[in-house]
Motif scaffolding. Structure first.
Motif, PDB file in Angstrom:
ATOM      1  N   VAL A 145       0.858  -1.190   0.000  1.00 28.53           N
ATOM      2  CA  VAL A 145       0.000   0.000   0.000  1.00 28.53           C
ATOM      3  C   VAL A 145       0.894   1.240   0.000  1.00 28.53           C
ATOM      4  N   HIS A 146       0.587   2.205  -0.846  1.00 24.04           N
ATOM      5  CA  HIS A 146       1.406   3.410  -0.956  1.00 24.04           C
ATOM      6  C   HIS A 146       1.007   4.413   0.117  1.00 24.04           C
ATOM      7  N   VAL A 147       1.937   4.717   0.999  1.00 24.94           N
ATOM      8  CA  VAL A 147       1.719   5.644   2.109  1.00 24.94           C
ATOM      9  C   VAL A 147       2.614   6.864   1.930  1.00 24.94           C
TER      10      VAL A 147
ATOM     11  N   VAL B 293       7.823   6.390   9.277  1.00 25.46           N
ATOM     12  CA  VAL B 293       8.433   5.817   8.074  1.00 25.46           C
ATOM     13  C   VAL B 293       8.937   4.413   8.359  1.00 25.46           C
ATOM     14  N   HIS B 294       9.704   4.255   9.427  1.00 21.72           N
ATOM     15  CA  HIS B 294      10.242   2.938   9.786  1.00 21.72           C
ATOM     16  C   HIS B 294       9.115   1.939  10.051  1.00 21.72           C
ATOM     17  N   THR B 295       8.080   2.384  10.744  1.00 19.10           N
ATOM     18  CA  THR B 295       6.973   1.496  11.101  1.00 19.10           C
ATOM     19  C   THR B 295       6.233   0.995   9.872  1.00 19.10           C
ATOM     20  N   PHE B 296       5.915   1.899   8.953  1.00 20.42           N
ATOM     21  CA  PHE B 296       5.166   1.494   7.770  1.00 20.42           C
ATOM     22  C   PHE B 296       6.018   0.640   6.827  1.00 20.42           C
TER      23      PHE B 296
ATOM     24  N   LEU C 172       5.883  -2.812   7.926  1.00 20.49           N
ATOM     25  CA  LEU C 172       4.598  -3.448   7.631  1.00 20.49           C
ATOM     26  C   LEU C 172       4.420  -3.727   6.143  1.00 20.49           C
ATOM     27  N   GLY C 173       5.444  -3.454   5.360  1.00 21.84           N
ATOM     28  CA  GLY C 173       5.419  -3.798   3.954  1.00 21.84           C
ATOM     29  C   GLY C 173       4.868  -2.736   3.037  1.00 21.84           C
ATOM     30  N   ALA C 174       4.598  -1.534   3.554  1.00 22.90           N
ATOM     31  CA  ALA C 174       4.057  -0.461   2.730  1.00 22.90           C
ATOM     32  C   ALA C 174       5.128   0.127   1.815  1.00 22.90           C
ATOM     33  N   ARG C 175       4.678   0.717   0.712  1.00 28.09           N
ATOM     34  CA  ARG C 175       5.554   1.525  -0.135  1.00 28.09           C
ATOM     35  C   ARG C 175       5.480   2.955   0.402  1.00 28.09           C
ATOM     36  N   VAL C 176       6.560   3.434   0.957  1.00 29.45           N
ATOM     37  CA  VAL C 176       6.544   4.708   1.675  1.00 29.45           C
ATOM     38  C   VAL C 176       7.197   5.812   0.856  1.00 29.45           C
TER      39      VAL C 176
END
Length: 266
Positions: A10-12, A26-29, A32-36
């Motif tokens: 998921v793009h965050v 940033v580190h947390t997302f 969790l596998g997000a595209r940051v």
């Protein structure tokens, strides 16, 4: 039972991501596998060392700059933004009674802390209109508010006014508007109390100030950036918080109000 946040790929987009709560988010997302995509204003800081993060500079006070931020995020990070985390903000460290506050300070604080979020939401929602259904299905806006927006904050009326507008004006308005674009879209605010961030570092060195600030807080602790970042991830999660919408979630250790400062400090 495994805990799936539903944020993989998921793009965050996280604004104000160069330090404090933003960098921790940033580190947390990423974990969790997000595209940051990480936004910064002037100093890229530790973001420069992160390999799996797209970092983009933008002035949130400028509409063209914000529009470019959303466009670049989509082009450089695999498609349109699905989760917009509006974390950036300024808190002028000088004490300024409303009677003495310079108009320039008031205008700049609101430009960054309120107009910036408006411009970001506008650009985000416009992009969401033409985004693929998968992006719309996980659409979410999260504002970072503040206890200042709930209780006010003497000598920082500019900051308190901006945060209150996000918490009690934009959040309930946008949660009704986003669904016309993304039927499962959500808008919420996470509002911390005092957090040990670089922005608050100097203020929190004053032990007497900290004692007053925590006087009505049962947990008797200043939050860490991780305390807030974890809550942001929970609210962003479509699986854990898919039915949470239009809420202002206080992450403040149970704060019940503020003690008045001595008259001499006014």
């Amino acid at each position: 039972m495994s805990l799936d946040f539903g944020l993989n790929d998921v793009h965050v987009l996280i604004t104000g991501a160069a330090g404090g709560i933003g960098l921790e988010a940033v580190h947390t997302f990423v974990q969790l596998g997000a595209r940051v995509t990480a936004h910064f204003n002037s100093n890229i800081g530790e973001l420069a060392n992160l390999k799996n993060v797209v970092s983009i500079r933008a002035d949130v006070r400028n509409e063209a700059s914000v529009n470019t931020l959303l466009e670049k995020a989509g082009k450089q990070n695999g498609g349109p933004v699905s989760v917009l985390l509006v974390n950036h903000g300024i808190w002028p460290s000088n004490n300024a009674h409303v009677a003495d506050m310079e108009l320039s300070q008031w205008q700049n604080t609101l430009a960054v802390d309120l107009t910036g979020p408006f411009l970001l939401c506008k650009a985000y929602l416009q992009a969401l209109r033409i985004a693929p259904q998968a992006v719309k299905d996980t659409a979410s806006v999260i504002f970072v508010g503040s206890t200042a927006g709930k209780f006010g904050e003497a000598n920082h009326g500019d900051y308190a006014a901006a945060k209150s507008a996000l918490m009690y004006g934009l959040t309930p308005t946008l949660k009704n508007e986003i669904v016309s674009i993304a039927p499962r879209g959500r808008v919420n605010t996470v509002s911390p109390g005092w957090v040990a961030t670089p922005m608050a570092q100097e203020t929190l060195k004053d032990k007497a100030f900290v004692e007053r600030a925590l006087a009505t807080t049962p947990l008797q602790k200043v939050a860490t950036p991780a305390d807030i970042a974890k809550q942001l991830a929970v609210i962003a999660s479509p699986t854990l918080s898919g039915h949470v919408n239009g809420q202002n979630i206080m992450v403040d250790g149970g704060m019940e109000g503020r003690l008045l400062f001595p008259p001499s400090s006014q």
